[in-house]
Design an enzyme around this catalytic site. Sequence first.
Site, PDB file in Angstrom:
ATOM      1  N   ASP A   1       0.818  -1.221   0.000  1.00  0.00           N
ATOM      2  CA  ASP A   1       0.000   0.000   0.000  1.00  0.00           C
ATOM      3  C   ASP A   1       0.847   1.264   0.000  1.00  0.00           C
ATOM      4  O   ASP A   1       2.027   1.250   0.326  1.00  0.00           O
ATOM      5  CB  ASP A   1      -0.964   0.019   1.202  1.00  0.00           C
ATOM      6  CG  ASP A   1      -0.254  -0.018   2.539  1.00  0.00           C
ATOM      7  OD1 ASP A   1       0.767  -0.744   2.652  1.00  0.00           O
ATOM      8  OD2 ASP A   1      -0.710   0.669   3.477  1.00  0.00           O
TER       9      ASP A   1
ATOM     10  N   GLU B   1       0.074  -1.153   5.573  1.00  0.00           N
ATOM     11  CA  GLU B   1       1.131  -0.774   6.508  1.00  0.00           C
ATOM     12  C   GLU B   1       0.993   0.698   6.881  1.00  0.00           C
ATOM     13  O   GLU B   1       1.455   1.113   7.927  1.00  0.00           O
ATOM     14  CB  GLU B   1       2.497  -1.043   5.889  1.00  0.00           C
ATOM     15  CG  GLU B   1       3.669  -0.989   6.875  1.00  0.00           C
ATOM     16  CD  GLU B   1       4.297   0.398   7.005  1.00  0.00           C
ATOM     17  OE1 GLU B   1       5.101   0.578   7.934  1.00  0.00           O
ATOM     18  OE2 GLU B   1       3.984   1.306   6.194  1.00  0.00           O
TER      19      GLU B   1
END
Lengths: 360, 360
Positions: free
Chosen positions: B71, B126
């Site tokens: 991400d 994350e």
Amino acid sequence: MTETAPSRLLGLATALVAIPSVSHQETLLADAVESALRLCPWLQVERIGDNLVARTGLGRSQRVVVAGHLDTVPPAGGNEEPRLEGDVLYGVGAADMKGGLATFLHVAGTVPEPAVDVTWCFYVCEEVERRHNGLRHLWAEHPGLLEGDAAILGEPTGGRVEAGCQGTLRVRIELVGARAHTARPFTGRNAIHRLGPLLGAVAAYEGRRPVLDGCEYAEQLQAVAVEGGVAANVVPDRAVVTVNHRFAPDRDPGAADAALHRLLDPLLEPGDAWEVIDASAGAPPALAHPVLASLVEATGEAPRAKVGWTDVATFWEHGVPAANFGPADPLLAHTPGEHVSAGELASAAEVLTALLTAPR
Amino acid sequence: MTETAPSRLLGLATALVAIPSVSHQETLLADAVESALRLCPWLQVERIGDNLVARTGLGRSQRVVVAGHLDTVPPAGGNEEPRLEGDVLYGVGAADMKGGLATFLHVAGTVPEPAVDVTWCFYVCEEVERRHNGLRHLWAEHPGLLEGDAAILGEPTGGRVEAGCQGTLRVRIELVGARAHTARPFTGRNAIHRLGPLLGAVAAYEGRRPVLDGCEYAEQLQAVAVEGGVAANVVPDRAVVTVNHRFAPDRDPGAADAALHRLLDPLLEPGDAWEVIDASAGAPPALAHPVLASLVEATGEAPRAKVGWTDVATFWEHGVPAANFGPADPLLAHTPGEHVSAGELASAAEVLTALLTAPR
């Protein structure tokens, strides 16, 4: 005063407390007050919305305006209903200012031929934002109704004169910084940390204490709001503090703002913002005015300064010298335990009667 | 490395930046990465949600886990699309950490017979609240997939080893006071004014700088949020500040909290509140571990401390020593201008290839 006046006054005040009149909901109380005023054939009564103005028309050389607000703050701590403990009345508005309203209604109804013409004014929405204030609306739309030589504003003052009032200024100060990760703060600048010295200067502020007409006005500066932060791991680039400055009536809002700038500008930097979000002028004591001097004399006590802002400033703005005077301890206003005693009511009625009936 | 590796790597990184993968929206990118991994017959690929784990099964005596998050933070400043300037790739995630993902995919696909077994892990979320973190979910639900002797976490580190990571602690401190009217502040106590000395102590904080395995960890303390205020004319009885403390990995969160207490308790009073709202342990550098020592050696540069918190701590929590290593300048992470160069990608791929192929 008759011997029965204290208990009659206490009953009247109790009846007024029993009629709820939180700001914006004064209609029932205005109805009751209007009915009482209309029982006095010597008063010409006007109702404008829920504001009431009742005037004598005796052709006296002087006219005194006596004004008080009908509204209360919301009840708190179970003080919705009036409660008598001996000769002390508790309940929302007992001190601020249904005790005063009772006093005014009593004098309005028992002094048909005062030595001055009298204008009794009962108005709405004093306890909320200024734009709703009934006295302000009356001055804007019916200024003739409020004309007079001097005014008495019925805030609780403990039965002595609280002279004039201080002005109030609110300033929103925005401090800037530079964002960074909190693990590497040296790559940015923490705007919240910059609040430290600013709040230190505000807390250390020692206000002027000018003495006007024998009354000492104590200036104050308080932070009333603070806000800042971006995210849990971000050095914030913005922090905002709002301060409220109460300034003596020998200064106008512009001079008060300039004084604040002198105090805090050394802590500001390019990019910071300073916005005056609210400014209201105060009113000087004006105790040299014969009516107000007589009022002080009738109380038998030394006047003191009103340190909060009141509608005395609204009268002064329209050229009418005014003073705060009413029964009950001003420090009780807006507290759950606010109260007023029969003795306080009687003393206030006595002072007001003496003032309005003394030959001039 | 072949001569064409830099441009191939840059093309791969560009393709990864071209697939949007803001946290919670990693499916398209996971699809692409899964396809690439499945082209390698020497990898056993598992997909769990949008997390991917691809392992060699060569029966080596050691296993190295190489992990990176799929991400990115949301685009900013028009950096949605990849943009090449010469051999430099711009775009959201270019530095954090699609450059790293490209490096990993390149090495995974070009080193079929590493000297150690390798577990490649690509995980979601994350960049958002820890409870969404894909690596954490994999450890909780499929711990066997992540077992290994050491781990490399692909955060941008400028191609050198950033060892271990600092812990992070967030504390919400509520200061109390007593309400009063701002015209009579002496009848109360201003809780916002009490923030002044507290923010002063936070701003003046000088963190420890312990050196562990030759890496200096610089502790930090920053106010990240502040809030207080009752009404425009009320001395506030409550003010809240939230501080974020970054502490070296020679301390656990309890010890870090105790140190904060020692610093700030002298400014607190009965009635104030102290609430730890978030605490994450760090991870020691663990550079004595042979795999991590080899990684440092392969970079040819001295390691330095990772001062932010990373998932290195998640590996350490499960007994796996880990280090941060990836291309691109870590200070560019989350900035609109984040970028990575072909040279940085090639160097990182070279280091990783050397580490995984060196005889053990």
